[in-house]
Design an enzyme around this catalytic site. Structure first.
Site, PDB file in Angstrom:
ATOM      1  N   TYR A   1      -6.251  -6.810 -13.269  1.00 52.43           N
ATOM      2  CA  TYR A   1      -7.527  -6.206 -12.892  1.00 52.43           C
ATOM      3  C   TYR A   1      -8.699  -6.948 -13.524  1.00 52.43           C
ATOM      4  O   TYR A   1      -8.913  -6.917 -14.734  1.00 52.43           O
ATOM      5  CB  TYR A   1      -7.565  -4.740 -13.311  1.00 52.43           C
TER       6      TYR A   1
ATOM      7  N   HIS B   1       4.394  -5.360 -12.891  1.00 51.93           N
ATOM      8  CA  HIS B   1       3.444  -5.041 -11.821  1.00 51.93           C
ATOM      9  C   HIS B   1       4.010  -5.363 -10.443  1.00 51.93           C
ATOM     10  O   HIS B   1       3.826  -4.605  -9.477  1.00 51.93           O
ATOM     11  CB  HIS B   1       2.154  -5.830 -12.066  1.00 51.93           C
TER      12      HIS B   1
ATOM     13  N   SER C   1      -3.354   5.170  -5.768  1.00 51.59           N
ATOM     14  CA  SER C   1      -4.079   5.400  -4.508  1.00 51.59           C
ATOM     15  C   SER C   1      -3.757   6.776  -3.922  1.00 51.59           C
ATOM     16  O   SER C   1      -3.452   6.912  -2.735  1.00 51.59           O
ATOM     17  CB  SER C   1      -3.765   4.295  -3.483  1.00 51.59           C
ATOM     18  N   PRO C   2      -3.831   7.839  -4.738  1.00 56.04           N
ATOM     19  CA  PRO C   2      -3.429   9.163  -4.273  1.00 56.04           C
ATOM     20  C   PRO C   2      -4.383   9.806  -3.276  1.00 56.04           C
ATOM     21  O   PRO C   2      -4.013  10.771  -2.606  1.00 56.04           O
ATOM     22  CB  PRO C   2      -3.366   9.978  -5.573  1.00 56.04           C
TER      23      PRO C   2
ATOM     24  N   ARG D   1      -6.899   5.447  -0.888  1.00 61.98           N
ATOM     25  CA  ARG D   1      -7.944   4.423  -1.053  1.00 61.98           C
ATOM     26  C   ARG D   1      -9.300   4.917  -0.549  1.00 61.98           C
ATOM     27  O   ARG D   1     -10.073   4.171   0.048  1.00 61.98           O
ATOM     28  CB  ARG D   1      -7.528   3.115  -0.385  1.00 61.98           C
ATOM     29  N   GLY D   2      -9.553   6.199  -0.784  1.00 66.37           N
ATOM     30  CA  GLY D   2     -10.824   6.810  -0.425  1.00 66.37           C
ATOM     31  C   GLY D   2     -10.833   7.503   0.920  1.00 66.37           C
ATOM     32  O   GLY D   2     -11.724   8.315   1.198  1.00 66.37           O
ATOM     33  N   PHE D   3      -9.870   7.206   1.782  1.00 65.85           N
ATOM     34  CA  PHE D   3      -9.859   7.788   3.122  1.00 65.85           C
ATOM     35  C   PHE D   3      -9.885   9.310   3.073  1.00 65.85           C
ATOM     36  O   PHE D   3     -10.655   9.964   3.788  1.00 65.85           O
ATOM     37  CB  PHE D   3      -8.633   7.302   3.895  1.00 65.85           C
TER      38      PHE D   3
ATOM     39  N   GLY E   1     -15.606  10.187   2.831  1.00 68.98           N
ATOM     40  CA  GLY E   1     -16.934   9.587   2.783  1.00 68.98           C
ATOM     41  C   GLY E   1     -17.067   8.261   3.509  1.00 68.98           C
ATOM     42  O   GLY E   1     -18.179   7.824   3.820  1.00 68.98           O
TER      43      GLY E   1
END
Length: 339
Positions: free
Chosen positions: A55, A127, A206-207, A210-212, A216
């Site tokens: 990251y 990872h 990503s629970p 990923r923002g979906f 918003g």
């Protein structure tokens, strides 16, 4: 904050994925904003913080180390190795490389300890599995780091149930981390059952899809040029337009429950099993507190059924990864199972 077991650790039922502060979704936030989010999470009772060498090519570990070192006894620290930035061409430009060779993992751990300003990492994940290196060799090297006292436990990310079993036979695996949400159900094929059987905690990244599932993002053309979602098939304009049609029904369920869309997504995961720990990421303190409120959301069986029928592997359009990214992971897919 409710607690869940993560191997020998008792951690908050919802952790914090720190990636967003330095990596993947456009320009990183300022160091001051990153510090605000990290300390707000700690003050709110979060005791699992998840970072990685990859990251920001070390920037995220550096941020976490600087901000959190004086609070080190108050939380469980997780980081990852096996995928990092390397100056391949000798021109000073770092590119992402998957490398699971034992010598590399040992060196990466030394670098991570220095950036994180700590003597030991509580949970250290591989990872990505470097498929040119037997999983037993990579995990064996991590087991040696446990014996040396550099890390306390070993985790895996994005591997199949079969690979998990091979790795666990080499050295006990404490946690498996893979994408899991209403719209990414791959762990339900085999990995969740394997984790239950082996006593391995499942950490869901990503629970909120990923923002979906926050609702918003209505126009993917507004995504930053360096946002990793631009390369994901589900976020391609045509596919995303189809997926947006799921949100009206989803938001209606959230209203019926009396929670926000993000809380509904996280509550659904928490209800999947006591061994599941979501780690949402955010750059915003308000969003952080919204996410953490999911621990107080109760979903009855009828609501769980409505959610599962609305958003699942049959109703979501597009794969979660493009072809290159899919080759780099070892997770089961519904397409392979059908074949």
């Amino acid at each position: 904050m409710q607690q869940r077991n993560l191997g020998p650790f008792s951690v908050s039922a919802i952790g914090l994925g720190c990636m967003n502060l330095s990596h993947a979704y456009g320009a990183p936030v300022s160091a001051e904003q990153g510090e605000r989010v990290l300390l707000a999470a700690l003050d709110a009772g979060v005791t699992l913080f998840d970072t990685a060498t990859l990251y920001g090519f070390g920037a995220n570990e550096t941020l976490v180390g600087r901000v959190m070192k004086q609070h080190r006894s108050r939380f469980t620290l997780a980081s990852k190795c096996g995928m990092q930035g390397v100056d391949v061409a000798g021109d000073g430009k770092l590119v992402r490389v998957i490398d699971g060779r034992p010598d590399t993992l040992r060196k990466t751990c030394e670098d991570s300890l220095r950036r994180l300003q700590t003597d030991v990492i509580d949970l250290y994940y591989l990872h990505r599995w470097d498929k040119s290196v037997p999983i037993e060799e990579s995990v064996g090297a991590l087991g040696e780091l446990v014996r040396r006292g550099h890390i306390r436990t070993v985790g895996l990310s994005e591997v199949s149930a079969a690979t998990l079993r091979r790795a666990h036979a080499e050295f006990p695996i404490t946690a498996m981390q893979t994408e899991y949400s209403l719209w990414t159900r791959n762990p339900e094929i085999a990995v969740l059952d394997a984790c239950r059987e082996l006593g391995v905690a499942f950490v869901a990244f990503s629970p909120v899809a990923r923002g979906f599932l926050c609702g918003g993002l209505t126009d993917v053309s507004t995504l930053d040029a360096k946002d990793i979602r631009r390369a994901m098939p589900r976020f391609a304009p045509e596919a995303y337009a189809a997926n947006l049609k799921l949100l009206d029904g989803y938001q209606a369920i959230a209203r019926d429950v009396g929670c926000t869309p993000a809380q509904l997504a996280l509550a659904w995961l928490l209800h999947q099993g006591e061994h599941i720990i979501p780690i949402p990421g955010t750059t915003n303190v308000e969003h952080l507190h919204d996410d953490l409120g999911a621990v107080n959301v109760r979903l009855d069986a009828a609501t769980m059924e409505r959610l599962g029928a609305l958003i699942n592997e049959r109703t979501v359009v597009g794969n979660r990864y493009n072809a290159q990214s899919a080759r780099e992971v070892d997770t089961e897919t519904f397409e392979d199972r059908a074949a």
